[in-house]
Scaffold this active site. Structure first.
Site, short mmCIF file in Angstrom:
data_model
loop_
_atom_site.label_atom_id
_atom_site.label_comp_id
_atom_site.label_asym_id
_atom_site.label_seq_id
_atom_site.Cartn_x
_atom_site.Cartn_y
_atom_site.Cartn_z
N HIS A 188 0.10 -10.69 -13.70
CA HIS A 188 1.30 -10.06 -13.15
C HIS A 188 2.40 -9.97 -14.21
CE1 HIS A 188 -0.27 -9.88 -9.17
NE2 HIS A 188 -0.29 -11.18 -8.98
N GLU A 428 -13.78 5.31 -5.01
CA GLU A 428 -13.53 3.98 -5.57
C GLU A 428 -14.77 3.11 -5.67
OE1 GLU A 428 -9.49 2.33 -4.17
OE2 GLU A 428 -10.18 3.54 -2.47
N ASP A 452 -10.61 0.11 -8.93
CA ASP A 452 -11.67 -0.44 -8.09
C ASP A 452 -13.04 0.08 -8.50
OD1 ASP A 452 -10.56 -2.34 -6.43
OD2 ASP A 452 -9.87 -0.88 -4.95
N CYS A 499 -6.27 8.69 -10.31
CA CYS A 499 -5.00 8.02 -10.04
C CYS A 499 -5.01 6.55 -10.46
CB CYS A 499 -4.61 8.14 -8.56
SG CYS A 499 -5.74 7.32 -7.42
#
Length: 550
Positions: A188, A428, A452, A499
């Protein structure tokens, strides 16, 4: 001069003095308390203040780094409301008669260990989030001001590691760069630094406290830091830094220009956003539209199921403000790493492959239809695309379209106006790639979610730092799947976009152009650099680098 190497989070140069951050040392007493009620109240007050702080960090991160990067703080606020964690802490105070600090230390450590010992790599990573919120509560209990870590002068901040909370609290106007001994490129903290445009190195094993106050240069292009650099090196990298600044200024001249290669191929470059608050970024960076509006943040930022009216207002604002540009809104993608307490979702051994995204929506159709009605109403105000995530079969797509038809009839019976809209899905999984021809028959577009798709194809959790050496985002299998999806879409006359993160990977842009991609959707700040690269590409020439897709 000392040279240390690490993993570069962002290409860029940072020059300045080092400030070494050492977390304040606190001693937690194991002495027992006679005033249990007082300690319970101290814990509750600290927990509530920590939640308020996480919500404030979320708002700051949205401005500094965008909605997607800010998501972690919404998750932290929800974790601080977790009944199991709260009850375990209170139980230690009530039963063992320890003070609030000790109870927080033990209960939160225990929960972190539970996550760390899980088999699922994603869940292992959540232990770091527990330690982050633990520190937030302890800071309140000890009266520690976390804002004091940076100082008042511009600096390159050096630390053993930084939590997401610490990263967002940093004053960007004073922060030249970041160097940490620990961390990973997919943490993160790294994502936040990248989104905020801050040169940073992680996994820099030679971090030393003796660097404090010394001149240094972060060379993000080569993944190294020079401590006490020579005058010649300093002059050379200063020129490189100035070139970067000039390059950013030149990019502004690309506003309003088409995304057309030298030989005449034009594609769309859209933006990924987390909600209406990112609309300004779409406009500032001259994106052609929105290729991914992550509607799950409407759910993550609500304490209960958002109403049809609340959702309609959010979707309408984006569609109406950006009209006539296309705004593709992904339906609720809750599950796996995105959890909300009020949905009371069951705990799963492998949530990444569990009840998530479209599976959750088709299992709980009432709340799904609420969202679909809001989307259909918003379609009357601009150019809308409705996109379903995690579709793996024609049956699922048919069920989604049947629900859309039901909602359309319900609204039309009430005299509600509905506009025209496109329907698409995210590709995905390998399963979706292999049946792309049948899926394309009922779609207006495909959007490839490479995050993914890579994870499921390679069986590697992208968030697991211990697997970095095994993760190949350019793996031939992934690139071949992208090629297959584009070809299947075009066979059926629909447009195909990307995307996921690979859309902004400029080392692959020419490859995607040669594959025939129609659209790339990226972080808003990546739109203009991507446009420049597209405009500098000539597909009549041999590819600069051969990428194997078969």
């Amino acid at each position: 001069m000392q040279v240390a190497t690490g993993k570069s989070v962002l290409n860029g140069i940072a020059i300045g003095k080092i400030k070494v951050y050492t977390p304040p040392k606190v001693e937690i007493s194991e002495a027992l308390t006679e005033d249990v009620d007082k300690e319970l109240q101290r814990f509750e007050n600290a927990r509530e203040k920590a939640i308020d702080q996480q919500n404030a960090l979320y708002e700051k991160a949205v401005i500094d780094a965008g909605e997607d990067s800010a998501e972690v703080f919404s998750v932290h606020a929800m974790m601080l409301d977790d009944d199991d964690l709260v009850d375990a802490t209170k139980e230690i105070i009530q039963t063992q008669k320890h003070n609030a600090e000790y109870a927080v230390k033990i209960a939160f450590n225990n929960q972190a260990r539970v996550f760390a010992e899980m088999d699922d790599p994603y869940m292992k990573e959540r232990s770091a989030d527990i330690y982050d919120i633990q520190q937030a509560v302890l800071n309140v209990l000890f009266g520690i001001d976390p804002e004091s870590m940076q100082g008042t002068e511009p600096c390159i901040l050096v630390a053993n590691d930084l939590t997401p909370s610490e990263t967002v609290r940093l004053d960007k106007s004073l922060l030249l760069g970041i160097i940490t001994r620990e961390g990973s490129l997919n943490s993160h903290t790294a994502i936040l630094a990248r989104s905020m445009g801050i040169p940073a190195l992680v996994k820099c094993a030679d971090v030393a406290s003796k660097w404090d106050g010394q001149d240094a240069i972060i060379d993000g292009y080569n993944g190294c830091v020079y401590v006490d650099p020579t005058p010649d090196l300093q002059e050379s990298l200063k020129k490189k830094q100035e070139e970067d600044i000039k390059q950013k200024a030149l990019l502004k001249g690309l506003k309003g220009q088409p995304n057309t290669t030298i030989d005449g191929k034009t594609i769309q470059v859209y933006a990924n956003i987390g909600g209406p608050q990112d609309i300004g970024l779409v406009q500032q960076n001259d994106a052609g539209g929105v290729g991914l509006f992550r509607s799950e943040f409407v759910y993550l930022n609500s304490r209960d199921y958002p109403t049809e009216e609340e959702q309609f207002n959010a979707y309408r604002l984006a569609v109406e403000t950006l009209a006539p540009k296309l705004v593709v809104i992904r339906t609720c993608d809750i599950g796996a790493d995105k959890q909300v307490d009020y949905m009371n979702m069951p705990k799963e051994d492998n949530p990444a492959m569990g009840l998530r995204a479209i599976r959750l929506c088709l299992t709980h159709r009432d709340f799904f239809k609420t969202q679909l009605r809001a989307l259909l109403r918003a379609s009357a105000y601009g150019n809308l695309g409705i996109m379903f995530p995690m579709i793996i079969s024609a049956r699922e797509l048919h069920e989604c379209k049947e629900l859309l038809a039901e909602c359309t009839k319900e609204l039309e019976d009430k005299g509600v106006q509905i506009g025209k809209y496109q329907v698409g899905i995210m590709i995905e999984t390998p399963a979706a790639v292999l049946v792309a021809d049948s899926l394309a028959e009922d779609c207006d577009f495909f959007s490839i979610g490479t995050n993914d798709l890579t994870q499921y194809t390679l069986a590697i959790d992208r968030q697991n730092a211990s697997l970095d050496s095994f993760l190949d985002t350019h793996h031939p299998a992934v690139l071949r799947e992208i090629q297959m999806t584009i070809e299947a879409g075009h066979r059926h006359g629909i447009w195909v976009g990307i995307c996921g993160e690979l859309g902004a990977d400029r080392s692959l842009t020419e490859t995607f152009l040669r594959m025939g991609i129609d659209e790339l959707s990226v972080n808003p700040v990546s739109v203009l650099p991507l446009r420049k690269l597209i405009r500098d590409t000539d597909l009549r020439k041999p590819p600069k680098e051969t990428v194997t897709t078969a």
